[in-house]
Scaffold this motif. Structure first.
Motif, PDB file in Angstrom:
ATOM      1  N   PRO A  18       0.807  -1.220   0.000  1.00 21.58           N
ATOM      2  CA  PRO A  18       0.000   0.000   0.000  1.00 21.58           C
ATOM      3  C   PRO A  18       0.841   1.273   0.000  1.00 21.58           C
ATOM      4  N   MET A  19       0.407   2.229  -0.762  1.00 21.64           N
ATOM      5  CA  MET A  19       1.080   3.524  -0.819  1.00 21.64           C
ATOM      6  C   MET A  19       1.067   4.198   0.557  1.00 21.64           C
ATOM      7  N   GLN A  20       0.012   3.983   1.330  1.00 25.70           N
ATOM      8  CA  GLN A  20      -0.050   4.579   2.675  1.00 25.70           C
ATOM      9  C   GLN A  20       1.095   4.075   3.539  1.00 25.70           C
ATOM     10  N   GLU A  21       1.401   2.782   3.445  1.00 28.54           N
ATOM     11  CA  GLU A  21       2.506   2.219   4.232  1.00 28.54           C
ATOM     12  C   GLU A  21       3.844   2.817   3.795  1.00 28.54           C
ATOM     13  N   ILE A  22       4.007   3.022   2.512  1.00 33.60           N
ATOM     14  CA  ILE A  22       5.242   3.649   2.017  1.00 33.60           C
ATOM     15  C   ILE A  22       5.346   5.075   2.545  1.00 33.60           C
ATOM     16  N   ALA A  23       4.260   5.821   2.471  1.00 36.00           N
ATOM     17  CA  ALA A  23       4.250   7.196   2.977  1.00 36.00           C
ATOM     18  C   ALA A  23       4.554   7.213   4.474  1.00 36.00           C
ATOM     19  N   ASP A  24       3.931   6.316   5.232  1.00 36.21           N
ATOM     20  CA  ASP A  24       4.179   6.248   6.678  1.00 36.21           C
ATOM     21  C   ASP A  24       5.645   5.960   6.967  1.00 36.21           C
ATOM     22  N   ARG A  25       6.214   4.995   6.253  1.00 42.26           N
ATOM     23  CA  ARG A  25       7.634   4.649   6.433  1.00 42.26           C
ATOM     24  C   ARG A  25       8.556   5.823   6.086  1.00 42.26           C
ATOM     25  N   ALA A  26       8.153   6.597   5.090  1.00 41.09           N
ATOM     26  CA  ALA A  26       8.962   7.752   4.660  1.00 41.09           C
ATOM     27  C   ALA A  26       8.742   8.964   5.567  1.00 41.09           C
ATOM     28  N   GLY A  27       7.705   8.901   6.404  1.00 41.34           N
ATOM     29  CA  GLY A  27       7.414  10.025   7.292  1.00 41.34           C
ATOM     30  C   GLY A  27       6.787  11.205   6.566  1.00 41.34           C
ATOM     31  N   ILE A  28       6.030  10.907   5.517  1.00 41.14           N
ATOM     32  CA  ILE A  28       5.363  11.956   4.740  1.00 41.14           C
ATOM     33  C   ILE A  28       3.893  11.589   4.577  1.00 41.14           C
ATOM     34  N   SER A  29       3.120  12.537   4.103  1.00 42.20           N
ATOM     35  CA  SER A  29       1.710  12.250   3.852  1.00 42.20           C
ATOM     36  C   SER A  29       1.575  11.472   2.544  1.00 42.20           C
ATOM     37  N   LYS A  30       0.487  10.742   2.458  1.00 39.19           N
ATOM     38  CA  LYS A  30       0.208  10.000   1.231  1.00 39.19           C
ATOM     39  C   LYS A  30       0.027  10.960   0.058  1.00 39.19           C
ATOM     40  N   SER A  31      -0.578  12.123   0.317  1.00 38.26           N
ATOM     41  CA  SER A  31      -0.786  13.094  -0.765  1.00 38.26           C
ATOM     42  C   SER A  31       0.548  13.630  -1.286  1.00 38.26           C
ATOM     43  N   LEU A  32       1.538  13.800  -0.403  1.00 37.93           N
ATOM     44  CA  LEU A  32       2.860  14.252  -0.863  1.00 37.93           C
ATOM     45  C   LEU A  32       3.524  13.157  -1.705  1.00 37.93           C
ATOM     46  N   LEU A  33       3.357  11.910  -1.298  1.00 36.78           N
ATOM     47  CA  LEU A  33       3.898  10.806  -2.083  1.00 36.78           C
ATOM     48  C   LEU A  33       3.287  10.818  -3.484  1.00 36.78           C
ATOM     49  N   PHE A  34       1.965  11.056  -3.551  1.00 34.42           N
ATOM     50  CA  PHE A  34       1.302  11.114  -4.858  1.00 34.42           C
ATOM     51  C   PHE A  34       1.658  12.375  -5.636  1.00 34.42           C
ATOM     52  N   HIS A  35       2.173  13.379  -4.961  1.00 31.78           N
ATOM     53  CA  HIS A  35       2.658  14.564  -5.669  1.00 31.78           C
ATOM     54  C   HIS A  35       3.897  14.194  -6.508  1.00 31.78           C
ATOM     55  N   TYR A  36       4.759  13.363  -5.928  1.00 28.97           N
ATOM     56  CA  TYR A  36       5.984  12.964  -6.620  1.00 28.97           C
ATOM     57  C   TYR A  36       5.756  11.804  -7.587  1.00 28.97           C
ATOM     58  N   PHE A  37       4.893  10.893  -7.211  1.00 23.38           N
ATOM     59  CA  PHE A  37       4.602   9.720  -8.039  1.00 23.38           C
ATOM     60  C   PHE A  37       3.097   9.628  -8.183  1.00 23.38           C
ATOM     61  N   HIS A  38       2.615   9.730  -9.395  1.00 23.47           N
ATOM     62  CA  HIS A  38       1.179   9.820  -9.633  1.00 23.47           C
ATOM     63  C   HIS A  38       0.414   8.559  -9.256  1.00 23.47           C
ATOM     64  N   ASN A  39       1.104   7.430  -9.265  1.00 22.09           N
ATOM     65  CA  ASN A  39       0.449   6.189  -8.873  1.00 22.09           C
ATOM     66  C   ASN A  39       1.518   5.184  -8.428  1.00 22.09           C
TER      67      ASN A  39
END
Length: 189
Positions: A18-39
């Motif tokens: 899940p993208m949420q788990e990646i965002a959590d591990r990176a210490g960022i919001s899921k929306s910021l992760l999707f800012h850099y990677f669209h999917n």
């Protein structure tokens, strides 16, 4: 983000990461992760390309593509890959999982990318082999393919047993395989 992606994808299949788990591990919001990677696919393929770039950098640093004898090149490649494994353990597991990933969303692109990045290097190495160094009548392309498949099979076996790569054991086992190949393929002088 990159290390978090390697970590999460190294533990799960593409679909179950899940993208949420990646965002959590990176210490960022899921929306910021999707800012850099669209999917998720875009992130996954980016991580694959980054892992290939890092691996190629190490292979070049260790002189794997310099004109040397085949088995010396293989041993240099092994040392380079072991250094990558030690420095980037999650990336190494990610690469193996990505290579064997069956999800149609990414599998075809991963395999095509692999062929583009590494097949040319293999053909170049094969073209530099001197048939006089090997047992008379040996099909060098078949020998090279057999060694590749044996190496890939070894990695697959480790992967099937939990995917934990012990760099020292891998080095010992691969060195034994190389010595075996030398004994059966090299011409006695």
């Amino acid at each position: 983000m990159i290390n978090a992606g390697f970590e999460v994808f190294s533990r799960n299949s593409y679909r179950k990461s899940p993208m949420q788990e990646i965002a959590d591990r990176a210490g960022i919001s899921k929306s910021l992760l999707f800012h850099y990677f669209h999917n998720k696919k875009e992130l996954y393929l980016f991580l694959w390309d980054e892992a290939c770039r890092i691996t190629m950098e190490y292979l070049e640093r260790y002189g794997c593509y310099e004109p040397v004898e085949l088995f010396e090149m293989m041993e240099k490649g092994m040392r380079a890959k072991i250094m990558v494994m030690k420095r980037y353990p999650n990336m190494t597991t990610f690469v193996v999982k990505a290579f064997y990933e069956t999800d149609p969303a990414v599998s075809r692109e991963i395999q095509e990318s692999y062929r583009q990045k590494f097949d040319g290097k293999a053909l170049n190495a094969l073209s530099r082999l001197d048939p006089g160094d090997f047992v008379e009548g040996l099909d060098l392309a078949m020998m090279y393919r057999e060694m590749y498949l044996a190496s890939a099979g070894y990695v697959w076996e480790v992967f099937q047993q939990g995917g934990v790569f012990d760099a020292e054991k891998l080095e010992r086992d691969f060195s034994e395989m190389v010595e075996f190949w030398k004994a059966i393929y090299l011409r006695k002088k």
